[in-house]
Design a protein around this motif. Structure first.
Motif, PDB file in Angstrom:
ATOM      1  N   ARG A 198       0.841  -1.190   0.000  1.00 59.69           N
ATOM      2  CA  ARG A 198       0.000   0.000   0.000  1.00 59.69           C
ATOM      3  C   ARG A 198       0.878   1.242   0.000  1.00 59.69           C
ATOM      4  O   ARG A 198       1.702   1.425   0.874  1.00 59.69           O
ATOM      5  N   GLY A 199       0.673   2.064  -0.986  1.00 62.44           N
ATOM      6  CA  GLY A 199       1.482   3.266  -1.056  1.00 62.44           C
ATOM      7  C   GLY A 199       2.829   3.005  -1.696  1.00 62.44           C
ATOM      8  O   GLY A 199       3.397   3.873  -2.333  1.00 62.44           O
ATOM      9  N   LEU A 246      -3.616   4.855  -3.333  1.00 58.34           N
ATOM     10  CA  LEU A 246      -5.039   5.140  -3.474  1.00 58.34           C
ATOM     11  C   LEU A 246      -5.256   6.641  -3.325  1.00 58.34           C
ATOM     12  O   LEU A 246      -4.714   7.267  -2.423  1.00 58.34           O
ATOM     13  N   VAL A 254       5.040   9.343   4.369  1.00 53.50           N
ATOM     14  CA  VAL A 254       4.696   8.230   3.485  1.00 53.50           C
ATOM     15  C   VAL A 254       5.967   7.720   2.804  1.00 53.50           C
ATOM     16  O   VAL A 254       6.208   6.512   2.738  1.00 53.50           O
ATOM     17  N   HIS A 314       8.211   3.828   3.256  1.00 58.18           N
ATOM     18  CA  HIS A 314       8.438   2.864   2.181  1.00 58.18           C
ATOM     19  C   HIS A 314       9.873   2.793   1.698  1.00 58.18           C
ATOM     20  O   HIS A 314      10.326   1.756   1.251  1.00 58.18           O
TER      21      HIS A 314
END
Lengths: 571, 333
Positions: free
Chosen positions: A93-94, A99, A121, A125
């Motif tokens: 996700r990400g 999204l 964010v 990651h």
């Protein structure tokens, strides 16, 4: 990865999703299958309840409640989602799939600066120092079209406009360099001009970076302009999946055809007032004398105090116009142009700062509230958000009959008859009289709002954004309903909207507003065919007609080339 | 900083109001202090002369103006009951109560917020139900009863806790007063015996107050935190792949304003409300002093207490407002 086909990033295979357990189990998605190519832009279109958002949630592995995959699987870059552990899924996700949701302002943490939100964010990651993350954030904010990005990165979400917030969310989606971006109704509720800017940008940046995009929407104009392929969803299934050009030329199913038909503009209802009169005459109903002026507004002004030190906000600044009996006049402009304020001033829901308003010869600006009350039955308003404007504890029959109290007292039987008559008029089944607002669909709520406004047989109705936030076919139905009301009741209406498509279908004359002032006015056809003012032209270019044409805002997926075209289209 | 100054400038008029109201209210209490001091056998003459000496025979306004003048000079009068200056009494007792409720607040807020967060994250699991039962029960538990139970089991039966008599073991002398908090003072002066004793003696009363009040704190936080935890931006943070710990911190930061308000309110409330706990543990704090003052119609002492309480509450709310602005950028007072 895993040595699979390098040109496919996402594979969805016979996916089925269900909610509820045991006997209460109900399937929300059934047998959904599609592939997303690298750098492809896929549109997923469907009406409310088709399962688009559930699909998006399933793709990032975040189904709400007890939703679960009951059939099939999802593979991202060849790796099945179901086989991943929680840690991998978080990285996905990400990291691999981002999204972008609806109404960006609610997606941002209100107590943190936007720059730090984007940076965190990235740091979740990619291993990256605080400084470096901040640098990349600022640079990316510049890339998504935020001017003075170093400074804006330190802003809090409440200090940004809706369009800016949407750009921030896009930057948040891009920062960790994912392979796929899911945009779930990402531009819903934005002004048309802002919508095309945001979409141009999203598509251009995605093309540049080789990111695949899934645009979930109910706006076929977006599909026609930005997508390579389109999937039509209905009741949890993909009904049709083909290239956009082919879809527009020849939709594969009757349902697709009805969607396309509903979305296309209707021709202007009648050749201006004369023909409209003609039709009324034909219908054999009492028609008011033509050309008689019903409403005159002169130099209307409304100021809002903006705080101690600042000058007041000029919401409406010297607006004059007049409306003839039987005429539908559209007020068009972006949010903040003052169009709703004008409607509210006319009905005295707001007190105008200055200016004259005469309704049927009566100077309504000079009346006291008590004197104005009897006039209210002749002037009505259909409010923008029907659900908010309806008392949730009342049944439909109470809601519709409430305005009747403005009139002479009537017997219960007469009232019942009038409620039925009104339900017929707005084309709702009579059994809905016993329903409560929350049991109705958005389209039905809109119709109840219209029925309420028509209950007192008004001479004049203000429609405030009657078609926004509705599904394509529902919107077309509402447009048809208003048109039939125009013909059958000789309604005089002020039509407040930013949906140019509906203006074209409904209005005789148009006034274009910008920042509280009229920039252009004229007959609907003339304005659409030969706009004079630059702002009108800007509004018109922001419209996304549902045709395949060379002026599409995003071409075929040839990475570098289309990126340039996307960027040039923005200017 | 500007907001702190603006707030501080509001304190004097607020204090004046508090003084006026309490002065009047206290006069409404039944009971004549002169009669109480002299006992039932006093002659009317003796009572009259004492009333005159105390100034009780003059008009209310005259009494108030004279009182106000003395307050401005730092003189809160002499306690009718203890015969000490009220200021001295308060200075002796206030740190005891403040130390008690400060630690109790730390424990209450930490435990309340912690339990709330854990229960929201474990929604639907057994831990969630346990906290719900506790939340219900804590609202119904009287603090003196909890205190007595703790004393009975932990001191009397198990013998783990020290005796519930005062703030320090009787054979120890109090550390040199710096802050008035025995734990801090003994730490500052390196008096380890005092530190151990003071800390040990704090355990039971702090636990009593915390057990009773954590429930309210927890329920409130649960409601707020659950709302934030379900909001769109938290879902978006999750969809952006932020780690769970991060998400909890974000949600907690967004839940802070109501938590701060509740904590501030609770802090002010405890100042007087800890009285039963103070009594059980012979704490010798402000609450006990105030109750004695009420029973004895000790006007100066009571007014002194109310003023200290008012200043304390005003300061707490000042801090609350400042924190509010720090945690939420949308608020500009």
């Amino acid at each position: 990865m895993a040595g699979e086909d390098r040109s496919t990033t996402l594979e969805v295979d016979h996916l089925g999703i269900a909610f509820g357990a045991g006997a209460a189990e109900h399937a929300v998605l059934r047998d959904v299958t599609f592939r997303l190519g690298r750098n492809e832009i896929l549109g997923i279109v469907g009406e409310t309840g088709a399962g688009k958002s559930v699909l998006a949630q399933a793709l990032v592995g975040l189904l709400p409640g007890d939703g679960r995959v009951v059939q099939g699987e999802i593979r991202v870059n060849g790796r099945p989602l179901a086989a991943m552990n929680e840690r991998d899924r978080r990285q996905l996700r990400g990291g691999a799939i981002s999204l972008i949701g609806t109404s960006a302002k609610t997606l941002l943490d209100p107590v943190e600066t936007v720059g730090r939100q984007i940076a965190r964010v990235l740091r979740a990651h990619r291993p990256c120092g605080r400084r470096a993350a901040w640098r990349q954030t600022v640079q990316l904010l510049g890339d998504v079209g935020i001017i003075d990005s170093e400074q804006r990165a330190r802003a809090y979400p409440h200090e940004l406009s809706g369009g800016m917030a949407q750009r921030v969310v896009i930057a948040m989606a891009l920062i960790a360099r994912p392979d796929i971006i899911l945009a779930d109704d990402a531009t819903l509720g934005l002004d048309a001009t802002v919508q095309v800017q945001v979409l141009d940008l999203l598509v251009a940046r995605s093309r540049e970076r080789g990111v695949s995009v899934i645009l979930i929407t109910h706006d076929l104009g977006i599909v026609a302009h930005y997508c390579d392929r389109v999937a039509i969803m209905r009741a949890g299934r993909i009904e049709e999946l083909q290239a956009v050009q082919g879809f527009l030329a020849q939709p594969g199913t009757a349902y697709s055809e009805s969607l396309l038909g509903a979305a296309r503009a209707r021709p202007v209802p009648a050749d201006h007032l004369s023909t409209a009169t003609q039709r009324l005459g034909d219908a054999g109903e009492a028609v008011a004398p033509r050309g008689e002026t019903l409403l005159v507004v002169e130099n209307l002004q409304k100021l809002f105090a903006a705080g101690a030190a600042q000058p007041p906000l000029r919401a409406v600044d010297g607006v004059s116009f007049s409306l003839a009996r039987g005429e539908t006049l559209a007020l068009v402009g972006e949010s903040g142009s003052g169009k709703t304020t004008i409607g509210q001033c006319l009905l005295r829901l707001l007190t105008a700062t200055a200016g004259g308003m005469r309704f049927d010869g009566i100077d309504i600006a000079a009346l006291t509230e008590r004197q104005f009350r009897p006039l209210r039955q002749r002037m009505q308003m259909v409010f923008q958000e029907p659900y908010v404007a309806l008392n949730p504890r009342w049944r439909v029959c109470d809601l519709i009959s409430e305005p009747l109290r403005l009139l002479e007292p009537v017997s219960r039987r007469d009232r019942q008859a009038r409620v039925n008559e009104l339900l017929d008029l707005v084309q709702l089944p009579r059994r809905l009289a016993e329903a409560y607002p929350h049991q109705l669909t958005a389209g039905e709520q809109k119709r109840i709002g219209i029925a309420r406004a028509l209950a007192t047989r008004p001479d004049f109705v203000v429609f405030d954004e009657p078609t926004t936030a509705l599904d394509i076919r529902v919107r077309a139905q509402i447009i048809d309903l208003i048109r039939s009301l125009q013909v059958r009741t000789g309604l005089s209406a002020l039509f407040i909207t930013h949906d140019l498509n509906s203006v074209r279908s409904l209005a005789h004359n148009v006034i274009v507003l910008n920042r509280g002032q009229i920039v252009e006015r004229g007959e609907t056809e003339t304005i659409f065919a030969r706009p004079q003012h630059a702002y009108t032209r800007l509004l018109l270019t922001a419209e996304l007609p549902i045709e395949w044409s060379a002026s599409r805002r995003s071409g075929t997926p040839v990475p570098v080339l289309t990126a340039e075209r996307g960027a040039s289209a923005r200017r | 900083m500007r907001i702190v100054l603006a707030r501080v400038s509001l304190i004097p008029p607020q204090l004046f109001g508090v003084l006026l109201v309490t002065f009047m209210l206290v006069r409404l209490l039944p009971g004549d202090p002169a009669l109480l001091m002299l006992g039932n056998m006093a002659t009317p003459d003796a009572i009259a002369s004492l009333r005159q000496r105390l100034g009780l025979d003059q008009g209310l306004w005259t009494q108030f103006v004279r009182y106000l003048g003395r307050v401005l000079h730092g003189d809160l009068g002499t306690s009718i009951f203890t015969s000490h200056p009220v200021v001295q009494d308060l200075i002796e007792r206030a740190p005891a109560t403040l130390e008690l409720i400060s630690y109790a607040m730390i424990v209450t807020v930490t435990a309340g917020v912690g339990l709330a967060v854990l229960s929201v994250i474990a929604r639907g699991r057994s831990f969630d139900y346990v906290t719900r039962v506790y939340g219900l029960a804590a609202g119904a538990l009287p603090d003196f009863w909890v205190g007595l139970l703790l004393i009975f089991f932990l001191y009397h039966v198990a013998g783990w806790a020290p005796a519930p008599f005062g703030r320090l073991d009787t054979y120890l002398t109090a550390p040199r007063a710096i802050t008035g908090f025995y734990t801090l003072d003994s730490l500052l002066t390196g008096n380890w015996a005092d530190l151990g004793s003071a800390a040990a003696r704090l355990v039971l009363p702090v636990a009593t107050i915390s057990i009773v009040n954590t429930g309210a704190m927890m329920k409130m936080t649960q409601t707020v935190f659950a709302g934030v935890y379900d909001s769109a931006f938290i879902r978006h943070a999750r969809a952006s792949g932020l780690p769970q710990r991060r998400i909890i911190v974000i949600a907690l930061k967004n839940s802070l304003p109501p938590i701060i308000t509740t904590a501030g309110f609770l802090f002010g409330f405890l100042l007087g409300a800890a009285v039963l706990v103070e009594t059980i543990f012979s704490w010798g704090g402000l609450g006990q002093y105030a109750v004695q003052a009420v029973i004895n119609s000790d006007y100066p002492a009571l007014q002194g207490f109310v003023m200290v309480a008012a200043v304390f509450v005003l300061l707490v709310y000042l801090v609350v407002d400042v924190l509010y602005e720090l945690v939420d950028p949308r608020i500009r007072i």
